[in-house]
Motif scaffolding. Sequence first.
Motif, PDB file in Angstrom:
ATOM      1  N   ILE A 135      -0.020   4.163   4.723  1.00 56.36           N
ATOM      2  CA  ILE A 135       1.252   3.763   4.091  1.00 56.36           C
ATOM      3  C   ILE A 135       1.090   2.449   3.307  1.00 56.36           C
ATOM      4  O   ILE A 135       1.620   2.300   2.206  1.00 56.36           O
ATOM      5  N   PRO A 185       8.778   3.361  14.005  1.00 52.35           N
ATOM      6  CA  PRO A 185       9.904   2.800  14.735  1.00 52.35           C
ATOM      7  C   PRO A 185       9.634   1.317  14.981  1.00 52.35           C
ATOM      8  O   PRO A 185       8.500   0.905  15.176  1.00 52.35           O
ATOM      9  N   SER A 204      -8.127  -5.337  10.440  1.00 49.10           N
ATOM     10  CA  SER A 204      -8.406  -3.992  10.953  1.00 49.10           C
ATOM     11  C   SER A 204      -9.225  -4.140  12.220  1.00 49.10           C
ATOM     12  O   SER A 204     -10.071  -5.033  12.323  1.00 49.10           O
ATOM     13  N   SER A 205      -8.988  -3.248  13.189  1.00 45.84           N
ATOM     14  CA  SER A 205      -9.755  -3.293  14.434  1.00 45.84           C
ATOM     15  C   SER A 205     -11.188  -2.782  14.213  1.00 45.84           C
ATOM     16  O   SER A 205     -12.045  -2.954  15.065  1.00 45.84           O
ATOM     17  N   SER A 237      -3.766   0.783   7.042  1.00 47.05           N
ATOM     18  CA  SER A 237      -3.101   2.089   7.155  1.00 47.05           C
ATOM     19  C   SER A 237      -2.958   2.788   5.807  1.00 47.05           C
ATOM     20  O   SER A 237      -3.068   2.166   4.743  1.00 47.05           O
ATOM     21  N   ARG A 260     -14.518  -0.434   8.394  1.00 45.43           N
ATOM     22  CA  ARG A 260     -13.423   0.255   7.703  1.00 45.43           C
ATOM     23  C   ARG A 260     -12.515  -0.754   7.008  1.00 45.43           C
ATOM     24  O   ARG A 260     -12.053  -0.540   5.895  1.00 45.43           O
ATOM     25  N   TYR A 274      10.205   1.235  -2.057  1.00 45.75           N
ATOM     26  CA  TYR A 274       9.364   0.234  -1.372  1.00 45.75           C
ATOM     27  C   TYR A 274       9.316  -1.073  -2.173  1.00 45.75           C
ATOM     28  O   TYR A 274       9.206  -2.156  -1.596  1.00 45.75           O
ATOM     29  N   GLY A 278      -3.066  -3.826  10.131  1.00 48.90           N
ATOM     30  CA  GLY A 278      -3.272  -2.381  10.076  1.00 48.90           C
ATOM     31  C   GLY A 278      -3.760  -1.951   8.708  1.00 48.90           C
ATOM     32  O   GLY A 278      -3.100  -2.199   7.695  1.00 48.90           O
TER      33      GLY A 278
HETATM   34  P1  NDP Z   1      -2.513   5.514   9.654  1.00 54.02           P
HETATM   35  O1  NDP Z   1      -2.973   6.525  10.639  1.00 54.02           O
HETATM   36  O2  NDP Z   1      -3.016   5.596   8.245  1.00 54.02           O
HETATM   37  O3  NDP Z   1      -2.868   4.042  10.165  1.00 54.02           O
HETATM   38  C1  NDP Z   1      -2.463   3.584  11.434  1.00 54.02           C
HETATM   39  C2  NDP Z   1      -3.626   2.819  12.090  1.00 54.02           C
HETATM   40  O4  NDP Z   1      -4.668   3.742  12.335  1.00 54.02           O
HETATM   41  C3  NDP Z   1      -4.217   1.771  11.184  1.00 54.02           C
HETATM   42  O5  NDP Z   1      -3.638   0.533  11.477  1.00 54.02           O
HETATM   43  C4  NDP Z   1      -5.708   1.799  11.506  1.00 54.02           C
HETATM   44  O6  NDP Z   1      -6.043   0.837  12.487  1.00 54.02           O
HETATM   45  C5  NDP Z   1      -5.930   3.140  12.118  1.00 54.02           C
HETATM   46  N1  NDP Z   1      -6.719   3.985  11.186  1.00 54.02           N
HETATM   47  C6  NDP Z   1      -6.481   4.203   9.879  1.00 54.02           C
HETATM   48  N2  NDP Z   1      -7.426   5.031   9.367  1.00 54.02           N
HETATM   49  C7  NDP Z   1      -8.248   5.322  10.382  1.00 54.02           C
HETATM   50  C8  NDP Z   1      -9.431   6.112  10.505  1.00 54.02           C
HETATM   51  N3  NDP Z   1      -9.942   6.763   9.456  1.00 54.02           N
HETATM   52  N4  NDP Z   1     -10.024   6.177  11.719  1.00 54.02           N
HETATM   53  C9  NDP Z   1      -9.514   5.522  12.778  1.00 54.02           C
HETATM   54  N5  NDP Z   1      -8.414   4.733  12.727  1.00 54.02           N
HETATM   55  C10 NDP Z   1      -7.800   4.651  11.547  1.00 54.02           C
HETATM   56  O7  NDP Z   1      -0.944   5.503   9.736  1.00 54.02           O
HETATM   57  P2  NDP Z   1       0.215   5.674   8.669  1.00 54.02           P
HETATM   58  O8  NDP Z   1      -0.017   4.859   7.473  1.00 54.02           O
HETATM   59  O9  NDP Z   1       0.495   7.095   8.480  1.00 54.02           O
HETATM   60  O10 NDP Z   1       1.438   5.048   9.531  1.00 54.02           O
HETATM   61  C11 NDP Z   1       1.403   3.700   9.959  1.00 54.02           C
HETATM   62  C12 NDP Z   1       2.771   3.252  10.400  1.00 54.02           C
HETATM   63  O11 NDP Z   1       3.647   3.333   9.305  1.00 54.02           O
HETATM   64  C13 NDP Z   1       3.408   4.111  11.506  1.00 54.02           C
HETATM   65  O12 NDP Z   1       4.096   3.292  12.386  1.00 54.02           O
HETATM   66  C14 NDP Z   1       4.373   5.029  10.774  1.00 54.02           C
HETATM   67  O13 NDP Z   1       5.471   5.385  11.580  1.00 54.02           O
HETATM   68  C15 NDP Z   1       4.784   4.156   9.615  1.00 54.02           C
HETATM   69  N6  NDP Z   1       5.106   4.896   8.388  1.00 54.02           N
HETATM   70  C16 NDP Z   1       6.225   4.545   7.695  1.00 54.02           C
HETATM   71  C17 NDP Z   1       6.582   5.172   6.542  1.00 54.02           C
HETATM   72  C18 NDP Z   1       7.770   4.703   5.771  1.00 54.02           C
HETATM   73  O14 NDP Z   1       8.098   5.307   4.757  1.00 54.02           O
HETATM   74  N7  NDP Z   1       8.451   3.653   6.195  1.00 54.02           N
HETATM   75  C19 NDP Z   1       5.803   6.309   6.024  1.00 54.02           C
HETATM   76  C20 NDP Z   1       4.594   6.556   6.779  1.00 54.02           C
HETATM   77  C21 NDP Z   1       4.273   5.867   7.919  1.00 54.02           C
HETATM   78  P3  NDP Z   1      -6.785  -0.533  12.103  1.00 54.02           P
HETATM   79  O15 NDP Z   1      -5.856  -1.220  11.204  1.00 54.02           O
HETATM   80  O16 NDP Z   1      -6.989  -1.229  13.381  1.00 54.02           O
HETATM   81  O17 NDP Z   1      -8.025  -0.198  11.384  1.00 54.02           O
END
Ligand code: NDP
Length: 332
Positions: free
Chosen positions: A15, A98, A37-38, A13, A42, A286, A11
């Motif tokens: 976070i 979760p 990443s899918s 992401s 990106r 973290y 991911g």
């Molecule tokens: P994001 O929305 O940033 O990322 C989640 C997924 O969305 C990524 O794996 C990515 O897929 C895809 N993605 C990211 N950016 C884009 C984009 N611009 N367009 C399309 N797809 C995109 O999620 P978060 O970082 O907010 O959250 C991720 C996880 O972390 C969740 O499960 C959340 O609950 C958890 N979280 C935990 C926190 C903590 O403190 N423990 C705090 C915040 C979130 P791909 O990898 O396939 O590209």
Amino acid sequence: MSKTYKWGLVGASRIAEEWLIPAINSDPNSEVAAVFSSDTARGRAYAERNGIPQVYDTIEALLRSDVDAVYISNTNEKHAPDAIAAIVAGKHVLGEKPMAMTIAEAEAMIAAAETHKRVLGINHHLRNMATHIRLHDLVKNGELGALVAARMTFGVLLPVANRGWRTDSVTAGAGVFFDLTVHDADLLHYILGTEAQEVVAMTANNGITSKEVEDTVAIVARMKTGTIVQITESFAIDHARTTVELFGTKASVFADDVLLQRGGGRVFVRKNGEQVEEQIDHVNAYDKVVSDFNAAMAGNGSPTVTGRDGLKSLKFAVAAREAARTGRSVLV
Ligand code: NDP
């Protein structure tokens, strides 16, 4: 020279970019070696921005690589299947919350980790906050006496950039239960040293989420020790404080601005008509999640939050959701 543990990211992401990549790379024992990443373009841009040497466009390719551990932070419905695939491929797994979408999935993750002798941890970082360690110690040392009641408020106005799947996708577990309740439940278990027995809950939608998803919830839980807990969580509260309050027979404690990602906030102890602020040395929660996980991979101790801990917080959230939907009290 490369460090002891190579981590792969499942991911690309936010976070990971904001917190986990810096935490993994700043630890003397680990480095981020790869990201899956899918979306290849990106993923490449993400890797370049974050100095990650290898990009994969399938999870299978990442799992065939020589990474020791994976950090799974994609959308919630992928957490369990990706964690199980990683464990079966021989990788240790730090999963995001979760832990899974269902209790059965979470149990399957724990069983897979036990069968394959891999470390499984969940990123409920709040346990590592200096403020919460102080609250935990006050309860454990008996300084508050018997706990009559507790109250938590986790209200934020969810930034527009964080909306999307998290507010609208039922498939991805959108809404406060899987976003905020799981975190609060884990913290409650840690601070109080007990688990919930039963919960009741009510939800509301203030237009932050799609109409079938709740953006606000109020939960009342009875813990196994008898302590009554009230929790308010919302994506729709601007100008809010995030708080934890504990009301004991010998003293009470109030913690303000303490349910965030960055360490911070203030803790006050009130007894005999006086209120005194505790001295708190804040830390990056973290960083400790990563150092605990690296130590667990080396055979020293456990992750900050184990798979079994993650299952308990998921059970709490699932029970609260059922209570809200049925209007009944639900045993956890
Ligand atoms: P994001 O929305 O940033 O990322 C989640 C997924 O969305 C990524 O794996 C990515 O897929 C895809 N993605 C990211 N950016 C884009 C984009 N611009 N367009 C399309 N797809 C995109 O999620 P978060 O970082 O907010 O959250 C991720 C996880 O972390 C969740 O499960 C959340 O609950 C958890 N979280 C935990 C926190 C903590 O403190 N423990 C705090 C915040 C979130 P791909 O990898 O396939 O590209």
